[in-house]
Structures are given as C-alpha cells and as structure tokens.
Scaffold this active site. Sequence first.
Site, mmCIF file in Angstrom:
data_model
loop_
_atom_site.group_PDB
_atom_site.id
_atom_site.type_symbol
_atom_site.label_atom_id
_atom_site.label_comp_id
_atom_site.label_asym_id
_atom_site.label_seq_id
_atom_site.Cartn_x
_atom_site.Cartn_y
_atom_site.Cartn_z
ATOM 1 C CG ASN A 1 60.939 -63.366 -33.783
ATOM 2 O OD1 ASN A 1 61.750 -64.198 -34.169
ATOM 3 N ND2 ASN A 1 61.003 -62.110 -34.167
ATOM 4 C CB ILE A 2 55.661 -66.847 -35.152
ATOM 5 C CG1 ILE A 2 56.528 -68.047 -34.709
ATOM 6 C CG2 ILE A 2 54.827 -67.197 -36.388
ATOM 7 C CD1 ILE A 2 55.736 -69.216 -34.147
ATOM 8 C CD GLU A 3 58.241 -59.889 -37.034
ATOM 9 O OE1 GLU A 3 58.225 -59.522 -38.231
ATOM 10 O OE2 GLU A 3 58.964 -59.373 -36.167
ATOM 11 C CB CYS B 1 57.933 -62.847 -27.901
ATOM 12 S SG CYS B 1 57.670 -61.069 -27.961
ATOM 13 C CD GLU C 1 61.645 -63.732 -25.345
ATOM 14 O OE1 GLU C 1 61.025 -63.782 -26.432
ATOM 15 O OE2 GLU C 1 62.326 -62.750 -25.009
ATOM 16 C CB CYS D 1 58.975 -57.686 -24.752
ATOM 17 S SG CYS D 1 57.590 -58.845 -24.762
ATOM 18 C CB CYS E 1 58.229 -62.272 -22.761
ATOM 19 S SG CYS E 1 57.751 -62.600 -24.473
#
Length: 134
Positions: free
Chosen positions: A45-47, A56, A58, A93, A96
């Site tokens: 994940n990359i916020e 996300c 995935e 989620c 995804c």
Amino acid sequence: MTRETEEMLVRQAYEAQERAYAPYSHFMVGAALLAENDRIYRGCNIENAAYSVSNCAERTAFFKAISEGERDFTAIAIAGNREGNPGDYCPPCGVCRQMMTEFCGKDFIILMAKSRTEWKICTLGELLPESFSL
Ligand code: THU
C-alpha cells in the site's frame, strides 16, 4: 496449488509488506500476485497526504503486472497488520475485489495470511458474488 506454492506466495506477501508506505494509517499491507506463467508481482500500500490518492497493496501488484503485459492470473496472497500489532487475516477491500473481477474469474484464489504459517484460502467468487462486469 501446492502447499509449497502457497507458502512461497505468503512469504513474498510479507516481503512486499516491508515496503509499505503507510505513515497515516500505520496499517502495512503486502501482496504477491501469481500470474499463470509463474511470474510473481509484488505490491504494497502507498498512502498519500491527500488520503483518497492512496493505493492498496493488491492494486499496486495488479497495476505492476498489467502494465508489464500480464493478463492471466492464478492467485494473490495478502498480508496486513497495523504496525507493532499481531497480524490477523487481511481480506481485500471492496474496491480491490472489483478490480480483480476485471481480470480474474470466479476461481481466482485469494490467500489471506495471518502469519507466515497461517492463512485462509477462498475464491474471488466467494468474496464478491454476483459481481458486476460488462
Ligand atoms: N489496504 C490495502 O492495502 N489493502 C486492502 O485490501 C485493505 C486496505 C490499505 C489501504 C490503506 O493504506 C491502509 O490499508 C488502511 O486502510
């Protein structure tokens, strides 16, 4: 899928988790996507400070694979937990699940890891029944 393949995918998901960039939620996720040709694409994940821009693990894995020309996939392993907390099964989620539906059939395998030795297996059809596609 053999037990060895499952173990290897889960291990790769945990390696991918080490790269997670989650300074806002501190929820670190890694994914390892197995293509039909046996290649593996990892994602984390990359916020972002503008939260909705976050991605996300995935989808990072899928976007990497698809942008390299892959179209056929067998399975994905997912590992996630809040920093410093013990892991629990990490289901993908809803966004995804829908994204997977674009490229994978109902038998696509999803491994949700709790630790390197414990995981649950289900199919995309089980996680997103009656899914929408065109
Ligand atoms: N996250 C994932 O990477 N995959 C999921 O399926 C659930 C949520 C990430 C998004 C966000 O960076 C953090 O976990 C908390 O929601």
